[in-house]
Scaffold this motif. Sequence first.
Motif: not given
Length: 159
Positions: A53, A56, A63, A65-67, A69, A110, A115, A118, A121
């Motif tokens: 993760y 933030e 784009d 932040k808080r993603v 992957k 994803r 997408e 985040h 989710n």
Amino acid sequence: MNSYLYPTIPGWFEELLERWKSSGTRAISFPFLWFKPTTLPNDKNAAFWMYLYYTENQTKKIDLKRVVKFRVRVIEYSFSMIKGPDIYTIFDNEVDAKVWFRCDVVEEIRKNNSEFLHAANFEHSEGVLLPQFVRKSIAPIRRKSNCISVQKTSYLLND
């Protein structure tokens, strides 16, 4: 399988992944440096998913932040360094490590619409507010959205 959220920053893991691919080893080992987690399973050899993760406050690219992957399948963790002939260990002289993870699968993931996942989710598995908890620990989580693996990396012996 249990899941956890590993707070981090972008960049270093992609580099680690490429080095692991080139190494030909069965697993990767990397540390967590920020604090000693208290939420991991009691059985240090119980496999679990760990979602990386991008926090933030520590992530510069808006784009990202808080993603989330990547996720890794952790097959062992230890409060001392994990290394061996079949393990690619990053930062093998890291004295500030709080915990080490040995992983045998890495997936770039994803949502179904392609997408990135985040923070929204995911939810804390005990109902605690997730953003506040991630600042203090590697949080036990549940994924609220489906995800797809767009790339999977693991060691397979093909005869």
